[in-house]
Design an enzyme around this catalytic site. Structure first.
Site, mmCIF file in Angstrom:
data_model
loop_
_atom_site.group_PDB
_atom_site.id
_atom_site.type_symbol
_atom_site.label_atom_id
_atom_site.label_comp_id
_atom_site.label_asym_id
_atom_site.label_seq_id
_atom_site.Cartn_x
_atom_site.Cartn_y
_atom_site.Cartn_z
ATOM 1 N N ILE A 1 -5.484 40.221 16.399
ATOM 2 C CA ILE A 1 -5.300 41.638 16.924
ATOM 3 C C ILE A 1 -4.279 42.117 16.142
ATOM 4 O O ILE A 1 -3.077 41.545 15.824
ATOM 5 C CB ILE A 1 -4.608 41.421 18.471
ATOM 6 C CG1 ILE A 1 -5.575 40.813 19.359
ATOM 7 C CG2 ILE A 1 -3.965 42.888 18.903
ATOM 8 C CD1 ILE A 1 -5.054 40.328 20.774
ATOM 9 N N PRO A 2 -4.709 42.860 15.045
ATOM 10 C CA PRO A 2 -4.000 43.273 13.951
ATOM 11 C C PRO A 2 -2.810 44.028 14.077
ATOM 12 O O PRO A 2 -2.900 45.177 13.807
ATOM 13 C CB PRO A 2 -4.931 44.064 13.045
ATOM 14 C CG PRO A 2 -6.054 44.739 14.139
ATOM 15 C CD PRO A 2 -5.915 43.696 15.298
ATOM 16 N N CYS A 3 -1.735 43.766 14.973
ATOM 17 C CA CYS A 3 -0.535 44.342 14.894
ATOM 18 C C CYS A 3 0.131 44.638 13.898
ATOM 19 O O CYS A 3 0.979 45.933 13.712
ATOM 20 C CB CYS A 3 0.422 43.674 16.149
ATOM 21 S SG CYS A 3 1.011 42.020 15.467
ATOM 22 N N HIS A 4 -0.174 43.827 12.786
ATOM 23 C CA HIS A 4 0.418 44.513 11.530
ATOM 24 C C HIS A 4 -0.036 45.662 10.972
ATOM 25 O O HIS A 4 0.545 46.567 9.991
ATOM 26 C CB HIS A 4 0.190 43.415 10.236
ATOM 27 C CG HIS A 4 -1.272 43.183 9.899
ATOM 28 N ND1 HIS A 4 -2.121 42.414 10.895
ATOM 29 C CD2 HIS A 4 -2.042 43.640 9.193
ATOM 30 C CE1 HIS A 4 -3.233 42.389 10.293
ATOM 31 N NE2 HIS A 4 -3.477 43.053 9.477
#
Length: 146
Positions: free
Chosen positions: A111-114
Site C-alpha cells: 500500500i504505497p503510502c510513500h
C-alpha cells in the site's frame, strides 16, 4: 524477514494473506509462506515489478481501509497529495485524517503510502523520510529510465 536496499523488512502473514510489512532492526525467523511475496519484493527492488499480486489480509478501520484502497491505486512512479485523497473521500478537510491513517499503514510498500506527499513538500513516512525519498527516487528511476 527480508533484507531490502532500505533496511530489514518484517513480513507477517496469516492463512488469509499478508497482513503487515514494517521496517525493523532485528533478525526474525523466516516464514515459508512468504517465499512468493519475497520474490515479488526482489522484482520490485530490481525495477521489474510495478504492482504486487499476492493475497493480503488488510486490517484497519473502515476509514483506513478506504484510504488504503485509494492509495493502492496510485501508479508506480507517481504521487498524490494528502489533500487529493481527502477530496476523493468526499471531504477536503480530511487531509490530517488521511495522514493519520497512512501512519498506521500495515502494508508498507504494497500500500504505497510513500507515494503520498504534502502539497508543499515530501511529508512524513512511518518508515523514515529517508526511506520515502529513496522509494520515490527508485520508482522515478524505473519509470523514466535513462
Amino acid at each position: 524477514m527480508y533484507d531490502s536496499p532500505v533496511g530489514k523488512i518484517k513480513i507477517s502473514a496469516s492463512n488469509d494473506g499478508i497482513f503487515e510489512i514494517e521496517f525493523t532492526d532485528s533478525d526474525l525467523i523466516e516464514d515459508p509462506r512468504l517465499e512468493y511475496f519475497i520474490s515479488q519484493l526482489d522484482e520490485y527492488f530490481y525495477g521489474d515489478r510495478k504492482a504486487f499480486s499476492v493475497k493480503f489480509d488488510i486490517r484497519g478501520s473502515d476509514f483506513q481501509k478506504r484510504v488504503y484502497e485509494i492509495v493502492s491505486q496510485i501508479p508506480f512512479g507517481e504521487v498524490m497529495t494528502y489533500s487529493d485523497i481527502a477530496i476523493m473521500l468526499g471531504n477536503k478537510h480530511l487531509s490530517r485524517s488521511v495522514g493519520n491513517a497512512l501512519a498506521k499503514n500495515p502494508l508498507m510498500i504494497v500500500i504505497p503510502c510513500h507515494r503520498v506527499v504534502r502539497a508543499d513538500g515530501i511529508g512524513g513516512y512511518a518508515g523514515g523520510v529517508w526511506r520515502k525519498r529513496w522509494l520515490l527516487s527508485h520508482e522515478r528511476r524505473w519509470t523514466n529510465p535513462g
